[in-house]
Design a protein around this motif. Structure first.
Motif, PDB file in Angstrom:
ATOM      1  N   GLN A   9     123.255   1.388  32.233  1.00  0.00           N
ATOM      2  CA  GLN A   9     122.166   2.676  32.095  1.00  0.00           C
ATOM      3  C   GLN A   9     122.964   4.065  32.053  1.00  0.00           C
ATOM      4  OE1 GLN A   9     119.109   2.813  35.386  1.00  0.00           O
ATOM      5  NE2 GLN A   9     118.645   0.856  35.223  1.00  0.00           N
ATOM      6  N   ARG A  10     124.219   4.069  32.121  1.00  0.00           N
ATOM      7  CA  ARG A  10     124.941   5.287  32.021  1.00  0.00           C
ATOM      8  C   ARG A  10     124.594   6.037  30.816  1.00  0.00           C
ATOM      9  NH1 ARG A  10     127.979   8.895  30.118  1.00  0.00           N
ATOM     10  NH2 ARG A  10     128.274   7.714  28.343  1.00  0.00           N
ATOM     11  N   ARG A  11     124.376   7.167  31.225  1.00  0.00           N
ATOM     12  CA  ARG A  11     124.216   8.081  29.895  1.00  0.00           C
ATOM     13  C   ARG A  11     124.216   9.520  30.415  1.00  0.00           C
ATOM     14  NH1 ARG A  11     117.795   6.902  28.739  1.00  0.00           N
ATOM     15  NH2 ARG A  11     118.932   4.988  29.159  1.00  0.00           N
ATOM     16  N   SER A  12     124.476  10.530  29.305  1.00  0.00           N
ATOM     17  CA  SER A  12     124.788  12.025  29.855  1.00  0.00           C
ATOM     18  C   SER A  12     123.376  12.469  29.734  1.00  0.00           C
ATOM     19  CB  SER A  12     125.697  12.766  28.891  1.00  0.00           C
ATOM     20  OG  SER A  12     126.835  11.986  28.897  1.00  0.00           O
ATOM     21  N   HIS A  13     123.130  13.606  30.449  1.00  0.00           N
ATOM     22  CA  HIS A  13     121.990  14.353  30.254  1.00  0.00           C
ATOM     23  C   HIS A  13     122.424  15.808  29.709  1.00  0.00           C
ATOM     24  CE1 HIS A  13     118.934  12.264  32.424  1.00  0.00           C
ATOM     25  NE2 HIS A  13     119.960  11.530  32.903  1.00  0.00           N
ATOM     26  N   ALA A 133     124.631  14.569  34.538  1.00  0.00           N
ATOM     27  CA  ALA A 133     125.590  15.137  34.390  1.00  0.00           C
ATOM     28  C   ALA A 133     126.106  14.993  32.640  1.00  0.00           C
ATOM     29  CB  ALA A 133     126.935  14.500  35.202  1.00  0.00           C
ATOM     30  N   GLN A 134     126.904  15.953  32.283  1.00  0.00           N
ATOM     31  CA  GLN A 134     127.518  15.909  30.789  1.00  0.00           C
ATOM     32  C   GLN A 134     129.045  16.580  31.114  1.00  0.00           C
ATOM     33  OE1 GLN A 134     125.591  18.142  28.042  1.00  0.00           O
ATOM     34  NE2 GLN A 134     126.239  16.614  26.426  1.00  0.00           N
ATOM     35  N   TRP A 135     129.665  15.858  30.281  1.00  0.00           N
ATOM     36  CA  TRP A 135     131.343  16.336  30.062  1.00  0.00           C
ATOM     37  C   TRP A 135     131.289  17.117  28.890  1.00  0.00           C
ATOM     38  CZ3 TRP A 135     135.701  12.072  30.334  1.00  0.00           C
ATOM     39  CH2 TRP A 135     137.055  12.664  30.197  1.00  0.00           C
ATOM     40  N   ILE A 136     131.618  18.319  29.142  1.00  0.00           N
ATOM     41  CA  ILE A 136     131.775  19.376  28.122  1.00  0.00           C
ATOM     42  C   ILE A 136     133.104  19.966  27.982  1.00  0.00           C
ATOM     43  CG2 ILE A 136     131.111  21.466  27.001  1.00  0.00           C
ATOM     44  CD1 ILE A 136     128.588  19.604  26.870  1.00  0.00           C
ATOM     45  N   THR A 137     133.752  20.071  26.557  1.00  0.00           N
ATOM     46  CA  THR A 137     134.895  20.872  26.537  1.00  0.00           C
ATOM     47  C   THR A 137     134.777  22.138  25.811  1.00  0.00           C
ATOM     48  OG1 THR A 137     135.495  19.404  24.603  1.00  0.00           O
ATOM     49  CG2 THR A 137     136.325  18.786  26.566  1.00  0.00           C
ATOM     50  N   GLY A 138     134.977  22.082  24.402  1.00  0.00           N
ATOM     51  CA  GLY A 138     134.951  23.256  23.775  1.00  0.00           C
ATOM     52  C   GLY A 138     136.134  24.158  23.730  1.00  0.00           C
ATOM     53  N   ASP A 173     118.164   7.627  25.398  1.00  0.00           N
ATOM     54  CA  ASP A 173     119.583   7.029  25.172  1.00  0.00           C
ATOM     55  C   ASP A 173     119.930   7.180  23.749  1.00  0.00           C
ATOM     56  OD1 ASP A 173     121.997   5.749  25.874  1.00  0.00           O
ATOM     57  OD2 ASP A 173     121.064   3.813  26.170  1.00  0.00           O
ATOM     58  N   ARG A 174     121.306   6.910  23.251  1.00  0.00           N
ATOM     59  CA  ARG A 174     121.643   6.706  21.886  1.00  0.00           C
ATOM     60  C   ARG A 174     122.090   5.427  21.611  1.00  0.00           C
ATOM     61  NH1 ARG A 174     127.071   7.278  21.385  1.00  0.00           N
ATOM     62  NH2 ARG A 174     128.375   7.698  23.423  1.00  0.00           N
ATOM     63  N   ALA A 175     122.149   5.161  20.271  1.00  0.00           N
ATOM     64  CA  ALA A 175     122.589   3.792  19.840  1.00  0.00           C
ATOM     65  C   ALA A 175     124.189   3.591  20.422  1.00  0.00           C
ATOM     66  CB  ALA A 175     122.916   3.893  18.436  1.00  0.00           C
ATOM     67  N   ARG A 176     124.441   2.465  21.163  1.00  0.00           N
ATOM     68  CA  ARG A 176     125.709   2.447  21.491  1.00  0.00           C
ATOM     69  C   ARG A 176     126.621   1.243  20.960  1.00  0.00           C
ATOM     70  NH1 ARG A 176     126.347   6.066  25.552  1.00  0.00           N
ATOM     71  NH2 ARG A 176     124.470   6.848  26.171  1.00  0.00           N
ATOM     72  N   PRO A 177     127.911   1.437  21.172  1.00  0.00           N
ATOM     73  CA  PRO A 177     128.807   0.649  20.259  1.00  0.00           C
ATOM     74  C   PRO A 177     128.368  -0.970  20.676  1.00  0.00           C
ATOM     75  CG  PRO A 177     130.067   2.425  21.234  1.00  0.00           C
ATOM     76  CD  PRO A 177     128.570   2.315  22.016  1.00  0.00           C
TER      77      PRO A 177
END
Ligand SMILES: Cc1cc2nc3c(=O)[nH]c(=O)nc-3n(C[C@H](O)[C@H](O)[C@H](O)COP(=O)(O)O)c2cc1C
Length: 188
Positions: A9-13, A133-138, A173-177
């Motif tokens: 179920q893992r996904r970012s928000h 949670a979401q991992w962001i860089t930039g 969710d998005r399409a997953r590998p």
């Protein structure tokens, strides 16, 4: 929920859809403590985590925007606003910092991977605790002046800004590998 189910179920928000409440001090401690349990070649512990709460994140964002303006006096209002909101968009931002030992027998690539595992653990732990949670860089992740604003030493690199908060609504969710395209067996 089993760990496998959590991973399924893992996904970012989206970080801009993370609202109050964020983790309380006990949850934050649990989140970070468990995230630090990563595989670590040579036990170098090549990472640390810097917590930025929202009010301090606002100050940091203003400083980033000021940096952008010095470098580009033509910067648009939208660009400056984006920089202002880089650290206060969610209740809490956890900066994962990789600490590189150059010339060590454990290659820097492996040190970076260990630090990356900390960031990923933060995502998983946040989800397990019921947060989004979401991992962001930039650009601030790759800029030494931004690193100085965060108080990083020369061998330290911000590799993840992990935003954590209560998810406002379901993240689609998005399409997953897929196993079929991503897995092959090696044959001699
Ligand atoms: C190293 C790294 C850096 C990322 N940086 C950004 C970023 O700056 N902006 C962004 O929108 N997503 C970024 N992402 C992607 C999101 O964290 C997230 O994976 C994406 O929104 C897809 O969602 P998912 O995690 O549910 O697959 C980054 C991911 C990684 C691993």
């Amino acid at each position: 929920m089993s760990l496998i189910e959590l991973l399924r179920q893992r996904r970012s928000h989206p970080s801009r859809q993370l609202v109050d409440p964020g983790p309380d001090p006990a949850q934050l401690r649990e989140l970070v403590e468990t995230a630090l349990r990563v595989p670590d070649h040579g036990k170098l512990e090549p990472f640390r985590v810097l917590g930025v709460d929202r009010s301090h994140g606002r100050v940091l964002g203003e400083r980033l925007a000021a940096l952008t303006l010095v470098r580009n006096p033509e910067a648009s209002v939208a660009e400056l606003d984006q920089d202002r909101s880089r650290f206060d968009r969610a209740p809490c931002c956890l900066v994962v910092i990789a600490q590189f030992s150059e010339g060590h027998k454990v290659p820097v690539q492996e040190q970076l991977l260990a630090a990356g595992c900390v960031a990923y653990n933060l995502l998983l732990g946040a989800q397990a605790l019921g947060f989004g949670a979401q991992w962001i860089t930039g650009w601030p992740a790759y800029d030494r002046d931004a690193a100085a604003l965060l108080g990083l030493a020369a061998h330290e690199h911000a590799i993840a800004f992990v935003h954590v908060g209560t998810a406002a609504g379901e993240a689609p969710d998005r399409a997953r590998p897929q196993f079929a395209t991503k897995y092959r067996e090696w044959h001699p």
